[in-house]
Every structure is written in structure tokens, then in C-alpha cells.
Design a protein around this motif. Structure first.
Motif, PDB file in Angstrom:
ATOM      1  N   ASN A   1       0.814  -1.212   0.000  1.00 38.12           N
ATOM      2  CA  ASN A   1       0.000   0.000   0.000  1.00 38.12           C
ATOM      3  C   ASN A   1       0.852   1.270   0.000  1.00 38.12           C
ATOM      4  N   ARG A   2       2.029   1.211   0.595  1.00 41.56           N
ATOM      5  CA  ARG A   2       2.924   2.363   0.480  1.00 41.56           C
ATOM      6  C   ARG A   2       3.391   2.497  -0.965  1.00 41.56           C
ATOM      7  N   GLY A   3       3.667   1.354  -1.606  1.00 40.45           N
ATOM      8  CA  GLY A   3       4.061   1.388  -3.011  1.00 40.45           C
ATOM      9  C   GLY A   3       2.980   1.981  -3.893  1.00 40.45           C
ATOM     10  N   LEU A   4       1.727   1.633  -3.609  1.00 46.12           N
ATOM     11  CA  LEU A   4       0.603   2.192  -4.365  1.00 46.12           C
ATOM     12  C   LEU A   4       0.457   3.692  -4.130  1.00 46.12           C
ATOM     13  N   THR A   5       0.681   4.101  -2.880  1.00 47.60           N
ATOM     14  CA  THR A   5       0.564   5.528  -2.568  1.00 47.60           C
ATOM     15  C   THR A   5       1.698   6.317  -3.208  1.00 47.60           C
ATOM     16  N   TYR A   6       2.897   5.743  -3.211  1.00 46.38           N
ATOM     17  CA  TYR A   6       4.007   6.379  -3.940  1.00 46.38           C
ATOM     18  C   TYR A   6       3.651   6.519  -5.422  1.00 46.38           C
ATOM     19  N   ARG A   7       3.032   5.473  -5.988  1.00 47.06           N
ATOM     20  CA  ARG A   7       2.616   5.521  -7.386  1.00 47.06           C
ATOM     21  C   ARG A   7       1.607   6.646  -7.619  1.00 47.06           C
ATOM     22  N   ASP A   8       0.610   6.708  -6.736  1.00 51.28           N
ATOM     23  CA  ASP A   8      -0.415   7.757  -6.845  1.00 51.28           C
ATOM     24  C   ASP A   8       0.198   9.146  -6.709  1.00 51.28           C
ATOM     25  N   TYR A   9       1.131   9.262  -5.766  1.00 53.05           N
ATOM     26  CA  TYR A   9       1.796  10.556  -5.557  1.00 53.05           C
ATOM     27  C   TYR A   9       2.624  10.943  -6.785  1.00 53.05           C
ATOM     28  N   ALA A  10       3.282   9.955  -7.375  1.00 51.62           N
ATOM     29  CA  ALA A  10       4.082  10.219  -8.575  1.00 51.62           C
ATOM     30  C   ALA A  10       3.206  10.718  -9.720  1.00 51.62           C
ATOM     31  N   LEU A  11       2.094  10.049  -9.945  1.00 51.54           N
ATOM     32  CA  LEU A  11       1.191  10.465 -11.013  1.00 51.54           C
ATOM     33  C   LEU A  11       0.637  11.866 -10.754  1.00 51.54           C
ATOM     34  N   PHE A  12       0.394  12.157  -9.489  1.00 55.15           N
ATOM     35  CA  PHE A  12      -0.083  13.491  -9.086  1.00 55.15           C
ATOM     36  C   PHE A  12       0.972  14.558  -9.411  1.00 55.15           C
ATOM     37  N   LYS A  13       2.231  14.273  -9.082  1.00 57.47           N
ATOM     38  CA  LYS A  13       3.306  15.249  -9.312  1.00 57.47           C
ATOM     39  C   LYS A  13       3.691  15.341 -10.789  1.00 57.47           C
ATOM     40  N   LEU A  14       3.362  14.324 -11.564  1.00 59.36           N
ATOM     41  CA  LEU A  14       3.738  14.305 -12.974  1.00 59.36           C
ATOM     42  C   LEU A  14       2.611  14.771 -13.898  1.00 59.36           C
ATOM     43  N   ASP A  15       1.513  15.208 -13.309  1.00 60.68           N
ATOM     44  CA  ASP A  15       0.391  15.699 -14.101  1.00 60.68           C
ATOM     45  C   ASP A  15       0.699  17.127 -14.566  1.00 60.68           C
ATOM     46  N   ALA A  16       1.119  17.253 -15.802  1.00 61.51           N
ATOM     47  CA  ALA A  16       1.564  18.550 -16.327  1.00 61.51           C
ATOM     48  C   ALA A  16       0.430  19.564 -16.452  1.00 61.51           C
ATOM     49  N   THR A  17      -0.818  19.090 -16.384  1.00 62.94           N
ATOM     50  CA  THR A  17      -1.942  20.028 -16.465  1.00 62.94           C
ATOM     51  C   THR A  17      -2.153  20.779 -15.156  1.00 62.94           C
ATOM     52  N   GLN A  18      -1.530  20.284 -14.088  1.00 60.62           N
ATOM     53  CA  GLN A  18      -1.650  20.929 -12.778  1.00 60.62           C
ATOM     54  C   GLN A  18      -0.337  21.656 -12.465  1.00 60.62           C
ATOM     55  N   ARG A  19      -0.240  22.875 -12.945  1.00 60.44           N
ATOM     56  CA  ARG A  19       1.027  23.604 -12.854  1.00 60.44           C
ATOM     57  C   ARG A  19       1.456  23.871 -11.416  1.00 60.44           C
ATOM     58  N   ALA A  20       0.500  24.057 -10.526  1.00 57.99           N
ATOM     59  CA  ALA A  20       0.833  24.385  -9.134  1.00 57.99           C
ATOM     60  C   ALA A  20       1.515  23.224  -8.407  1.00 57.99           C
ATOM     61  N   SER A  21       1.182  21.994  -8.786  1.00 58.56           N
ATOM     62  CA  SER A  21       1.734  20.827  -8.086  1.00 58.56           C
ATOM     63  C   SER A  21       2.756  20.052  -8.911  1.00 58.56           C
ATOM     64  N   TYR A  22       2.914  20.385 -10.173  1.00 54.23           N
ATOM     65  CA  TYR A  22       3.810  19.623 -11.060  1.00 54.23           C
ATOM     66  C   TYR A  22       5.260  19.720 -10.592  1.00 54.23           C
ATOM     67  N   ASP A  23       5.900  18.548 -10.490  1.00 56.28           N
ATOM     68  CA  ASP A  23       7.312  18.484 -10.099  1.00 56.28           C
ATOM     69  C   ASP A  23       7.869  17.158 -10.625  1.00 56.28           C
ATOM     70  N   LYS A  24       8.558  17.221 -11.759  1.00 61.50           N
ATOM     71  CA  LYS A  24       9.021  16.011 -12.423  1.00 61.50           C
ATOM     72  C   LYS A  24      10.000  15.207 -11.570  1.00 61.50           C
ATOM     73  N   MET A  25      10.939  15.873 -10.914  1.00 61.92           N
ATOM     74  CA  MET A  25      11.950  15.146 -10.136  1.00 61.92           C
ATOM     75  C   MET A  25      11.325  14.422  -8.944  1.00 61.92           C
ATOM     76  N   ARG A  26      10.383  15.087  -8.274  1.00 63.36           N
ATOM     77  CA  ARG A  26       9.699  14.402  -7.172  1.00 63.36           C
ATOM     78  C   ARG A  26       8.875  13.233  -7.688  1.00 63.36           C
ATOM     79  N   GLY A  27       8.276  13.406  -8.850  1.00 62.79           N
ATOM     80  CA  GLY A  27       7.519  12.326  -9.459  1.00 62.79           C
ATOM     81  C   GLY A  27       8.399  11.128  -9.772  1.00 62.79           C
TER      82      GLY A  27
END
Length: 216
Positions: free
Chosen positions: A143-169
Motif C-alpha cells: 500500500n505504500r508502493g501504491l501511494t508512492y505511485r499515486d503521488y508520482a502520477l499526481f506530481k507528474l500531471d503537467a496540467t496541474q502547474r501548481a503541483s507539477y514536479d518532475k523530479m519528485r515524481g
């Protein structure tokens, strides 16, 4: 009124809240065991109001809230349980489950979603640290792995400029791969994890190739 009768009345009055509290705990526990979590919530809420020091009641209440899809109240109940028993790995695990559920809500602000996902990762990590040899630890890694995955997709969503961060993703994808690999190493027959792991690796490869091409 004779003195013995007065004493008897005083003793009965002092025991009445205890008797009521025990009845709510008993009824709540029975509903909990039966899987009737909404009934368990109703009884355990009353029990916890009468006794704010019963860690077991708060644990059952937090679990029952979670399985009644009330994740915010589940977190509150587990907060109280952990203030009484701060080394309860299972409370951290279920509080993390509730936080990760809330973090998936796309209607929330980006800041709130990020907070809940990171808090969930923290709680899974605490559960692993406290009880690294328990049979539940594989579920924590999964479940931590899944949450890391979800967090990565969240940070890699280029349509959300306020939260986008490729390196963190990218870092989150790598952390997801590490956790999911541990689950698969523990049970190689988990085809669901194998498929998920391949998907995360594919996502990492595509993001990394874009990052490399952009540098040239």
C-alpha cells in the motif's frame, strides 16, 4: 433515609456510567465482529464519549469508520487511539489507509491531496518501523508502493502547474518500484503486483526518456 441505603444509592450512581459504557463497548464489539460497521460506529461513539482512555474502543471505532467510508472520522479516531498507544503499528496502517483514500479525491485542493498522500506514506513507514517482522508488513509495503505511485502520477500531471514536479515524481516512482519489488520477492505468485510493477517501471522509463531528451 438510613445511612446504608444512602451509601447504596451513591455506589449505584457512580457505577451507572461504567455500566452504560461497558454495554456500549459490548454492543459495539459485537457489531464490529459481525461486520455491521455502521451499528458499531453508533455504539462505539457512545462508549468513547463515556471513556476517552479506552484505546481498544477507539481502534474499533476508527476501523468501523473506515469501513463505513468515513475516512476523516476514521483518522480522528486513530489519532486518539495513537495518543494512548503510540506504538500500535496496526493503527498507523489503518490511518494510512484512510489518508491515502482521501488523497485520491480529485475534488480536493492540490495542497490537501499532497498532504494526505505524504502523511499516508509517513504512517505506512511508521507501521513498518514498529513491526517489521509482522505478517502485515507486506501489506504495508504494497500500500505504500501504491501511494508512492499515486503521488508520482499526481506530481507528474503537467496540467496541474501548481503541483507539477518532475523530479519528485521520478523519485516517487522509484520508491514505488522498490516497495512493490519487496512484495513480489516475498510472494512471486502475485501476478497483480507483477503487472503493477511493470506498469510503474514503464511509466518511469517514459518520464526518464523525456527528461533525457529535454536536456539535449
Amino acid at each position: 433515609m438510613k445511612l446504608p441505603l444512602v451509601i447504596s444509592l451513591l455506589v449505584f450512581s457512580s457505577l451507572e456510567p461504567v455500566v452504560a459504557q461497558n454495554a456500549y463497548v459490548r454492543l459495539g464489539k459485537q457489531a464490529f465482529v459481525d461486520g455491521d460497521f455502521r451499528m458499531a460506529v453508533r455504539q462505539l461513539e457512545k462508549a468513547c464519549l463515556l471513556d476517552s482512555t479506552n484505546a481498544n474502543s477507539f481502534w474499533m471505532l476508527g476501523y468501523s469508520y473506515y469501513h463505513s467510508d468515513n475516512y476523516a472520522k476514521s483518522i480522528t479516531a486513530f489519532n486518539k487511539e495513537l495518543s494512548i498507544t503510540p506504538t500500535d503499528a496496526y493503527a498507523y496502517y489503518w490511518r494510512a489507509q484512510a489518508k491515502s483514500r482521501i488523497g485520491r479525491d480529485i475534488q480536493m485542493s492540490a495542497a490537501d491531496r499532497e498532504k494526505y498522500m505524504l502523511d499516508a506514506i509517513f504512517d505506512y513507514t511508521k507501521a513498518i518501523e514498529i513491526n517489521s517482522t509482522d505478517g502485515k508488513v507486506s501489506s504495508c509495503y504494497q500500500n505504500r508502493g501504491l501511494t508512492y505511485r499515486d503521488y508520482a502520477l499526481f506530481k507528474l500531471d503537467a496540467t496541474q502547474r501548481a503541483s507539477y514536479d518532475k523530479m519528485r515524481g521520478i523519485r516517487a516512482l522509484r520508491a514505488s518500484i522498490e516497495d512493490l519489488s519487496k512484495v513480489l520477492a516475498d510472494n512471486s505468485s502475485r501476478n497483480d503486483i507483477s503487472t503493477l510493477l511493470d506498469q510503474v517501471k514503464e511509466k518511469l522509463a517514459s518520464v526518464s526518456s523525456v527528461a533525457t531528451s529535454q536536456r539535449h
